[in-house]
Design an enzyme around this catalytic site. Structure first.
Site, short mmCIF file in Angstrom:
data_model
loop_
_atom_site.label_atom_id
_atom_site.label_comp_id
_atom_site.label_asym_id
_atom_site.label_seq_id
_atom_site.Cartn_x
_atom_site.Cartn_y
_atom_site.Cartn_z
N GLY A 1 6.65 -6.40 -0.13
CA GLY A 1 5.90 -6.34 1.13
C GLY A 1 6.78 -6.77 2.28
N PRO B 1 -3.43 -6.35 -5.70
CA PRO B 1 -2.94 -5.16 -5.00
C PRO B 1 -3.24 -5.25 -3.51
CG PRO B 1 -5.04 -4.66 -6.03
CD PRO B 1 -4.72 -6.09 -6.38
N GLU C 1 11.47 -2.11 11.40
CA GLU C 1 11.11 -0.85 10.75
C GLU C 1 10.00 -0.17 11.55
OE1 GLU C 1 11.27 -1.49 6.08
OE2 GLU C 1 10.16 -3.08 7.05
N CYS D 1 10.17 1.04 2.49
CA CYS D 1 11.11 -0.01 2.89
C CYS D 1 12.53 0.49 2.83
CB CYS D 1 10.91 -1.26 2.05
SG CYS D 1 10.86 -0.89 0.31
N GLU E 1 10.90 -8.17 -2.88
CA GLU E 1 11.39 -6.90 -2.32
C GLU E 1 10.80 -6.81 -0.93
OE1 GLU E 1 13.56 -5.30 -3.91
OE2 GLU E 1 13.21 -5.71 -6.03
N LEU E 2 11.61 -7.11 0.07
CA LEU E 2 11.06 -7.24 1.43
C LEU E 2 11.51 -6.08 2.31
CD1 LEU E 2 11.64 -11.10 1.65
CD2 LEU E 2 9.72 -9.84 0.66
N TRP F 1 0.81 -1.22 0.00
CA TRP F 1 0.00 0.00 0.00
C TRP F 1 0.84 1.27 0.00
CZ3 TRP F 1 1.73 2.57 4.15
CH2 TRP F 1 2.28 1.81 5.20
N ASN F 2 2.16 1.18 0.27
CA ASN F 2 2.89 2.44 0.48
C ASN F 2 3.17 3.22 -0.81
OD1 ASN F 2 4.80 0.56 -0.27
ND2 ASN F 2 6.28 1.10 1.31
N GLU G 1 14.66 -4.81 -9.51
CA GLU G 1 13.63 -4.20 -10.34
C GLU G 1 14.14 -2.88 -10.88
OE1 GLU G 1 10.32 -4.38 -7.34
OE2 GLU G 1 9.44 -5.61 -8.92
P1 ADP Z 1 2.44 -4.67 5.21
O1 ADP Z 1 2.60 -5.23 6.59
O2 ADP Z 1 3.41 -3.62 4.87
O3 ADP Z 1 1.04 -4.36 4.83
P2 ADP Z 1 2.25 -7.21 3.87
O4 ADP Z 1 3.38 -8.09 3.53
O5 ADP Z 1 1.29 -7.68 4.91
O6 ADP Z 1 2.93 -5.84 4.25
O7 ADP Z 1 1.43 -6.82 2.59
C1 ADP Z 1 1.99 -6.70 1.31
C2 ADP Z 1 1.08 -7.39 0.32
O8 ADP Z 1 1.05 -8.77 0.64
C3 ADP Z 1 -0.36 -6.92 0.32
O9 ADP Z 1 -0.86 -6.94 -0.99
C4 ADP Z 1 -1.04 -7.97 1.17
O10 ADP Z 1 -2.42 -8.10 0.88
C5 ADP Z 1 -0.31 -9.20 0.73
N1 ADP Z 1 -0.38 -10.33 1.64
C6 ADP Z 1 -0.46 -10.33 2.99
N2 ADP Z 1 -0.51 -11.58 3.47
C7 ADP Z 1 -0.47 -12.41 2.41
C8 ADP Z 1 -0.48 -13.85 2.22
N3 ADP Z 1 -0.53 -14.67 3.26
N4 ADP Z 1 -0.42 -14.31 0.96
C9 ADP Z 1 -0.36 -13.49 -0.10
N5 ADP Z 1 -0.33 -12.15 0.01
C10 ADP Z 1 -0.38 -11.61 1.23
#
Ligand code: ADP
Length: 474
Positions: A227, A174, A378, A283, A249-250, A149-150, A455
């Site tokens: 994410g 998304p 973070e 990130c 990209e973590l 979402w950022n 990327e």
């Molecule tokens: P944040 O904590 O910054 O929101 P997330 O990793 O939870 O980061 O979210 C990044 C993306 O990963 C979002 O699109 C979210 O919906 C998705 N996401 C979260 N959990 C899962 C999962 N178990 N499997 C697939 N996608 C996921």
């Protein structure tokens, strides 16, 4: 622009689902929209559509695909006002930053329209008489992307543009917090002439379930995820069953080092960007500010005066430079980090409090140590926590003392030190004398637990192509 779409986009059709989920405005806490909620069946349908569309899309010329990408880029420019306003509404960042993001996103379509024309193979001198040894770059196939979402627009562009350029088709899930910008991108693709089924967008409130479909389906040959590290690790494991190509990209835990020979004013300016862009919710945000003891007090004084000038408010309000955090969970995490630092003896010099709703005060904390939560995870907020070090070696060791390895920044003037430190930092990206490193032309990515792959830049094509070797006999 047409009305903002709230429906899923699959196989070139806008699909309203029986159930929907709410998208909130982080500035007001009010409901902004109700969006179609894709389930596993719709996600599978999206993969079907991408799979069906693949043969014809990948057999187009790179030039045809590039001209469509250029149209997507042009539509970003034409609709910049609407796209930026929508982005601020659902994500919160100040409008000027939302505009900058839309331009940054547009830059990826422009860049990869060009790079797609240069997805060169090679001829290799053969060791066998009369043989020809050749390589081709071919699209990996159906690609999936899961985005955060950022940066609701740019994180999609960074994946979608190279995928389309090389002839992959695409299924996007998304973030549930910011699906509207993603649906606006689907609209842009449709208007730019992307054929049906080539781009599919499945917003969902059940990320895990849709994620399962995308990772388990053997027709999906690549997954690109941006994410959290925790979710990235789950997806890494989930992709093992079908051995997908993966780009991850973590999370980062970026150090920002200020050495005793630094230009302190420049360092403060760089930190204001590295710390406060998107309210600190990036990130690559400077998360640990490491200042050499001799310049600590002077640096903190300058930083405090800059932080005090930050104007907090709704992103659409004129003059605001710090918008709301994404949600209440984000505020709770920042509060926990600040409380933990306070409890362990750090000093809150400025801010250190929530301002109601999802707003948090620009904050300066000194006396942070590597035992504190804010040095180990973070904070994702406008909190500058300062640690001190004595020698260059100690500073670098502190900077590297984390499983994350995404970005690092430092300010120094000694040329020998600049190269030494840049080389010693265990990260994928270094800002040496700058707080802003993101651009479509450079390879973005991390080492250690911050991810896999790159990327942007010419290397960004590699995530979406396979290298095929052909040996032609005499
Ligand atoms: P944040 O904590 O910054 O929101 P997330 O990793 O939870 O980061 O979210 C990044 C993306 O990963 C979002 O699109 C979210 O919906 C998705 N996401 C979260 N959990 C899962 C999962 N178990 N499997 C697939 N996608 C996921």
């Amino acid at each position: 622009m047409k009305d903002i779409e709230h429906r899923a986009y699959v196989g070139g059709e806008w699909i309203a689902t029986a159930s929907r989920f709410d998208v909130m405005d982080p500035a007001s806490g009010a409901r902004l929209a109700e969006v179609s909620d894709a389930d596993a069946a719709l996600a599978r349908q999206a993969v079907d559509a991408a799979h069906d569309a693949l043969p014809s899309w990948r057999s187009r010329t790179a030039h045809e695909r590039a001209s469509i990408l250029r149209r997507i880029r042009a539509l970003h420019a034409e609709r910049e006002d609407e796209l930026a306003t929508l982005l601020t509404r659902e994500q919160g960042k100040p409008l000027a930053e939302a505009r900058a993001e839309i331009r940054y996103a547009a830059g990826f379509y422009e860049w990869f329209a060009e790079e797609g024309l240069r997805a060169y193979g090679e001829t290799i001198p053969s060791p066998f008489p009369g043989h020809r040894v050749l390589t081709f770059r071919q699209p990996v196939g159906v690609g999936a992307a899961i985005t955060p979402w950022n940066f609701p627009s740019a994180m999609i562009a960074r994946k979608l543009a190279p995928a389309l350029a090389v002839g992959c088709t695409f299924v996007l899930k998304p973030s549930e917090l910011t699906p509207l910008s993603a649906l606006a991108i689907a609209q842009l693709c449709e208007d730019a002439g992307v054929p049906k089924g080539v781009v599919n967008v499945v917003p969902t409130s059940d990320a895990a379930r849709v994620g399962e479909v995308l990772t388990a389906d053997s027709r999906v040959r690549a997954l690109s995820f941006t994410g959290s590290t925790a979710v990235g690790k789950q997806l890494y494991a989930a992709c093992a069953g079908t051995v997908k190509k993966l780009a991850l990209e973590l999370g980062g835990n970026a150090p920002f080092l200020v050495f005793d020979d630094a230009d302190l004013d420049a360092a403060v300016d760089g930190l204001m960007v590295a710390k406060l862009r998107n309210g600190g919710q990036t990130c690559v945000a400077a998360n640990r500010i490491l200042v050499q003891r001799a310049v600590h007090d002077a640096f903190c004084e300058k930083l405090a005066s800059k932080l005090a000038q930050v104007r907090v408010g709704p992103g659409l309000e004129e003059g605001v430079t710090l918008g709301p955090m994404i949600d209440a969970r984000a505020i709770a995490k920042i509060e926990a980090h600040v409380e933990d630092a306070r409890d362990q003896g750090a000093k809150v010099v400025l801010g250190g409090k929530s301002l109601g709703g999802s707003f948090y005060a620009p904050t300066l904390i000194t006396g942070v140590t590597s035992q504190m939560q804010m040095a180990n995870a973070e904070t994702f907020g406008p909190v500058a926590g300062i640690l001190t070090f004595d020698t260059e070696e100690e500073g670098v060791a502190l900077a590297n003392d984390t499983p994350a390895g995404l970005a690092a920044y430092f300010y120094a003037r000694d040329v020998g030190r600049v190269f030494r430190v840049a080389e010693a930092l265990e990260v994928g990206m270094v800002g040496a004398g700058t707080g802003l490193i993101s651009t479509p032309v450079a390879p973005f990515g991390g080492v250690k637990e911050s991810g896999l792959g790159r990327e942007g830049s010419k290397h960004g094509l590699e995530e979406w192509t396979e290298l095929k070797y052909v040996c032609v006999g005499p």
